[in-house]
Motif scaffolding. Structure first.
Motif, PDB file in Angstrom:
ATOM      1  N   ALA A   1       0.949  -1.197  -0.145  1.00 38.89           N
ATOM      2  CA  ALA A   1       0.016   0.124  -0.044  1.00 38.89           C
ATOM      3  C   ALA A   1       0.770   1.276   0.141  1.00 38.89           C
ATOM      4  CB  ALA A   1      -0.774   0.123   1.169  1.00 38.89           C
ATOM      5  N   VAL A   2       1.797   1.205   0.943  1.00 39.73           N
ATOM      6  CA  VAL A   2       2.611   2.455   1.126  1.00 39.73           C
ATOM      7  C   VAL A   2       3.562   2.870  -0.068  1.00 39.73           C
ATOM      8  CG1 VAL A   2       2.643   2.559   3.337  1.00 39.73           C
ATOM      9  CG2 VAL A   2       4.432   1.534   2.412  1.00 39.73           C
ATOM     10  N   LYS A   3       3.550   1.881  -1.213  1.00 36.60           N
ATOM     11  CA  LYS A   3       4.511   1.942  -2.390  1.00 36.60           C
ATOM     12  C   LYS A   3       3.243   2.322  -3.388  1.00 36.60           C
ATOM     13  CE  LYS A   3       8.052  -0.346  -5.214  1.00 36.60           C
ATOM     14  NZ  LYS A   3       7.518  -0.688  -6.596  1.00 36.60           N
ATOM     15  N   LYS A   4       2.395   1.352  -3.645  1.00 41.19           N
ATOM     16  CA  LYS A   4       1.823   1.670  -4.905  1.00 41.19           C
ATOM     17  C   LYS A   4       0.736   3.033  -4.903  1.00 41.19           C
ATOM     18  CE  LYS A   4       3.330  -1.802  -7.146  1.00 41.19           C
ATOM     19  NZ  LYS A   4       4.257  -1.577  -8.349  1.00 41.19           N
TER      20      LYS A   4
ATOM     21  N   GLU B   1       2.294   5.992  -6.021  1.00 40.16           N
ATOM     22  CA  GLU B   1       2.695   5.529  -7.321  1.00 40.16           C
ATOM     23  C   GLU B   1       1.471   6.249  -8.294  1.00 40.16           C
ATOM     24  OE1 GLU B   1       5.983   1.899  -7.223  1.00 40.16           O
ATOM     25  OE2 GLU B   1       4.278   1.802  -8.572  1.00 40.16           O
ATOM     26  N   CYS B   2       0.384   5.327  -8.041  1.00 44.65           N
ATOM     27  CA  CYS B   2      -0.856   5.762  -8.965  1.00 44.65           C
ATOM     28  C   CYS B   2      -1.256   7.083  -8.648  1.00 44.65           C
ATOM     29  CB  CYS B   2      -2.030   4.762  -8.610  1.00 44.65           C
ATOM     30  SG  CYS B   2      -2.745   4.582  -7.164  1.00 44.65           S
ATOM     31  N   ILE B   3      -1.357   7.855  -7.552  1.00 41.73           N
ATOM     32  CA  ILE B   3      -1.532   9.311  -7.164  1.00 41.73           C
ATOM     33  C   ILE B   3      -0.663  10.092  -8.347  1.00 41.73           C
ATOM     34  CG2 ILE B   3      -1.891  10.998  -5.747  1.00 41.73           C
ATOM     35  CD1 ILE B   3      -2.896   8.991  -3.712  1.00 41.73           C
ATOM     36  N   ASN B   4       0.435   9.837  -8.001  1.00 46.21           N
ATOM     37  CA  ASN B   4       1.696  10.426  -8.867  1.00 46.21           C
ATOM     38  C   ASN B   4       1.173  10.384 -10.381  1.00 46.21           C
ATOM     39  OD1 ASN B   4       3.074  11.939  -6.842  1.00 46.21           O
ATOM     40  ND2 ASN B   4       4.460  10.292  -6.518  1.00 46.21           N
TER      41      ASN B   4
ATOM     42  N   ILE C   1       2.012   7.186   3.696  1.00 44.67           N
ATOM     43  CA  ILE C   1       1.432   7.540   2.316  1.00 44.67           C
ATOM     44  C   ILE C   1       1.658   8.981   2.251  1.00 44.67           C
ATOM     45  CG2 ILE C   1      -0.148   8.019   0.352  1.00 44.67           C
ATOM     46  CD1 ILE C   1      -1.090   5.223   1.261  1.00 44.67           C
ATOM     47  N   ALA C   2       1.187   9.949   3.268  1.00 48.55           N
ATOM     48  CA  ALA C   2       1.236  11.409   3.316  1.00 48.55           C
ATOM     49  C   ALA C   2       2.727  11.765   3.510  1.00 48.55           C
ATOM     50  CB  ALA C   2       0.511  11.792   4.380  1.00 48.55           C
TER      51      ALA C   2
END
Ligand code: ACO
Length: 320
Positions: free
Chosen positions: A219-222, A225-228, A257-258
């Motif tokens: 979760a903290v990786k993907k 990535e998808c937000i960027n 994530i934040a």
């Protein structure tokens, strides 16, 4: 032409189960659950099924949108706990609300279910195939978890969130969806593969299994990535986004994530303290809460993002 959210609604069962209640059935504590997840209590369905909760959320969204059920062309229900394999849950919602003109099917993408359903509705609407859709996320994971497994039973709650979406000039600006089936084993539920005709063996559906630390890392990786990706593809700066409405699995995941994205945590609203992880329902429930509290202004840019079993993850950027 794009897709705009014109109404939101949600429904949560009345029955509240606190962390202290759970500490009476498994070896855990309020302190352990809160500090690791941010969850304090959750709602558990006692009389409702997934389709009942989804229909109630849908009716609330229709009321807010001010349109009749007969105006809906398409119902997409993101869920991994439909009442039946068939009829699908979206058809059951159709029957309950009287959306007689809609085509109906479910989207199975676990906790990404609502975001995948919204993006799918957008694909139909932006090509002109449909004009108005009901997009719902609903789950009753309380019926699929092992209440003796403290590693999973403390995390989840039941609920439903719904949105009415319609073709419009403004709304969804960009979206993406991703999957990595090779890693599906880290989060599984309800295997039907062990039934056997020759041995006369009925399938034993099995409870949810989860490798919590792998899910956390995923979760903290993907999610960043998808937000960027959706921000880059729409030439949007992260500072322009009013809110990041992320699947409410766990406070520590959202905090990470934040931090990783160098975005103020205040831009990531949370409500898992009261509802736990409601799987496909968490994003539309939170969106409905924010909308009804008057927190979202016309023109606000909002990122929605889901992640979950499959593995699946994705994001949507929209202008309210
Ligand atoms: N209460 C008390 N102790 C517990 C509990 C509990 N409910 N659950 C596990 N433990 C124990 C473990 O048995 C272990 O004990 P041990 O050291 O004696 O073996 C110890 O706590 C640490 O266990 P870990 O699994 O290492 O705990 P961790 O710090 O990783 O936290 C958690 C577990 C909260 C599940 C974490 O991994 C996490 O947040 N993962 C993300 C998973 C997630 O959010 N899933 C949601 C579903 S999927 C989705 O929505 C996409």
């Amino acid at each position: 032409m794009t897709t705009r959210i014109i109404g939101t609604g949600s429904y949560m069962p009345e029955h509240i189960v606190t962390n202290d209640d759970l500490a009476k059935i498994v070896e855990t504590s309020d302190e352990w659950i809160r500090s690791r997840t941010g969850i304090g209590e959750r709602r558990i369905a006692t009389v409702e099924n997934t389709s009942d909760m989804a229909a109630k959320a849908a009716q609330a969204a229709l009321r807010q949108a001010g349109i009749g059920a007969d105006e809906i062309d398409l119902i997409l229900l993101g869920t991994s706990s439909p009442d039946h394999c068939f009829p699908n849950g979206a058809c059951e919602v159709q029957a309950q609300i009287g959306a007689v003109n809609a085509a109906c099917f479910d989207i199975s993408a676990a906790c990404s279910g609502y975001v995948f359903a919204l993006n799918t509705a957008h694909a139909f609407i932006s090509t002109g195939l449909y004009r108005t859709a009901l997009v719902i996320g609903a789950d009753v994971l309380s019926k699929l978890i092992d209440w003796a497994d403290r590693g999973t039973c403390v995390l989840f709650g039941d609920g439903a969130g719904a949105t009415v979406v319609r073709a419009d000039e403004k709304g969804i600006l960009g979206m993406n969806m991703h999957s990595e089936g090779a890693k599906g084993g880290v989060l599984t539920c309800g295997s039907r593969s062990n039934g056997n005709f020759l041995l006369g063996k009925k399938p034993d559906l099995g409870y949810m299994t989860m490798d919590g630390q792998e899910v956390f890392k995923f979760a903290v990786k993907k999610v960043p990535e998808c937000i960027n990706e959706v921000l880059e593809n729409t030439h949007t700066f992260k500072d322009e986004v009013a809110y990041f409405v992320i699947h409410q699995a766990n406070y520590r995941i959202i905090e990470s994530i934040a931090k990783r994205m160098k975005i103020d945590a205040d831009k990531f609203p949370v409500n898992m303290e009261h509802y736990g992880n409601t799987s496909a329902a968490s994003v539309p429930i939170l969106l409905d809460e924010m909308n009804r509290a008057g927190k979202i202004k016309s023109g606000d840019k909002i990122v929605l993002s889901g992640f979950g079993g499959g593995l699946t993850w994705g994001a949507t950027l929209l202008e309210w």
